[in-house]
Design a protein around this motif. Structure first.
Motif, PDB file in Angstrom:
ATOM      1  N   UNK A 198       0.838  -1.174   0.000  1.00 55.84           N
ATOM      2  CA  UNK A 198       0.000   0.000   0.000  1.00 55.84           C
ATOM      3  C   UNK A 198       0.877   1.228   0.000  1.00 55.84           C
ATOM      4  N   UNK A 199       0.274   2.349  -0.223  1.00 57.55           N
ATOM      5  CA  UNK A 199       0.984   3.615  -0.277  1.00 57.55           C
ATOM      6  C   UNK A 199       1.026   4.229   1.119  1.00 57.55           C
ATOM      7  N   UNK A 225     -11.709 -10.212   2.077  1.00 55.02           N
ATOM      8  CA  UNK A 225     -11.470  -8.781   1.910  1.00 55.02           C
ATOM      9  C   UNK A 225     -10.334  -8.357   2.821  1.00 55.02           C
ATOM     10  N   UNK A 226      -9.548  -7.391   2.350  1.00 53.26           N
ATOM     11  CA  UNK A 226      -8.555  -6.804   3.246  1.00 53.26           C
ATOM     12  C   UNK A 226      -8.618  -5.296   3.128  1.00 53.26           C
ATOM     13  N   UNK A 227      -8.183  -4.621   4.172  1.00 44.78           N
ATOM     14  CA  UNK A 227      -8.085  -3.165   4.172  1.00 44.78           C
ATOM     15  C   UNK A 227      -7.005  -2.746   5.148  1.00 44.78           C
ATOM     16  N   UNK A 255      -8.375   2.606   4.166  1.00 43.87           N
ATOM     17  CA  UNK A 255      -8.527   2.296   2.743  1.00 43.87           C
ATOM     18  C   UNK A 255      -9.880   1.632   2.517  1.00 43.87           C
ATOM     19  N   UNK A 256     -10.346   1.621   1.282  1.00 44.68           N
ATOM     20  CA  UNK A 256     -11.538   0.822   1.001  1.00 44.68           C
ATOM     21  C   UNK A 256     -11.180  -0.662   1.101  1.00 44.68           C
ATOM     22  N   UNK A 257     -12.163  -1.498   1.348  1.00 43.41           N
ATOM     23  CA  UNK A 257     -11.940  -2.947   1.379  1.00 43.41           C
ATOM     24  C   UNK A 257     -11.688  -3.435  -0.036  1.00 43.41           C
ATOM     25  N   UNK A 258     -10.730  -4.335  -0.173  1.00 45.65           N
ATOM     26  CA  UNK A 258     -10.367  -4.901  -1.468  1.00 45.65           C
ATOM     27  C   UNK A 258     -10.614  -6.405  -1.408  1.00 45.65           C
ATOM     28  N   UNK A 289      -2.646  -0.762  10.543  1.00 45.63           N
ATOM     29  CA  UNK A 289      -3.284  -2.030  10.873  1.00 45.63           C
ATOM     30  C   UNK A 289      -3.861  -2.608   9.586  1.00 45.63           C
ATOM     31  N   UNK A 290      -3.611  -3.876   9.372  1.00 50.27           N
ATOM     32  CA  UNK A 290      -4.123  -4.581   8.198  1.00 50.27           C
ATOM     33  C   UNK A 290      -5.079  -5.648   8.708  1.00 50.27           C
ATOM     34  N   UNK A 291      -6.231  -5.736   8.071  1.00 50.75           N
ATOM     35  CA  UNK A 291      -7.226  -6.740   8.475  1.00 50.75           C
ATOM     36  C   UNK A 291      -7.675  -7.539   7.269  1.00 50.75           C
ATOM     37  N   UNK A 292      -7.923  -8.822   7.511  1.00 49.16           N
ATOM     38  CA  UNK A 292      -8.497  -9.722   6.507  1.00 49.16           C
ATOM     39  C   UNK A 292      -9.775 -10.276   7.102  1.00 49.16           C
TER      40      UNK A 292
END
Length: 73
Positions: A1-2, A47-49, A62-65, A11-14
């Motif tokens: 990510x940027x 999904x991750x964000x 971020x939006x969920x991807x 924080x990164x979530x899945x």
């Protein structure tokens, strides 16, 4: 990510499509690798964000991807 300027950490979530949290991690840089023992079911969508936490207590999210793990992976 940027990178987000002045971020203290990220924080990164899945999560599953139902919204159940599968994994959460924290990083101070713009890279983070989930642990090798994390098993996501092949053929299923997740999904991750990423959320950046700033000094003044604000959060930039971020939006969920969406992504799908290949079967047999």
């Amino acid at each position: 990510w940027t990178a987000v300027p002045r971020s203290l950490f990220y924080e990164v979530r899945i999560a599953t499509t139902e919204g159940d949290l599968v994994w959460e991690g924290r990083a101070t840089a713009t890279r983070l690798r989930p642990p090798n023992d994390l098993r996501l079911e092949g053929g299923q969508k997740f999904y991750f964000w990423v959320a950046a936490y700033l000094p003044e207590g604000k959060t930039v999210r971020s939006p969920a991807v969406a992504f799908v793990v290949e079967r047999g992976s």
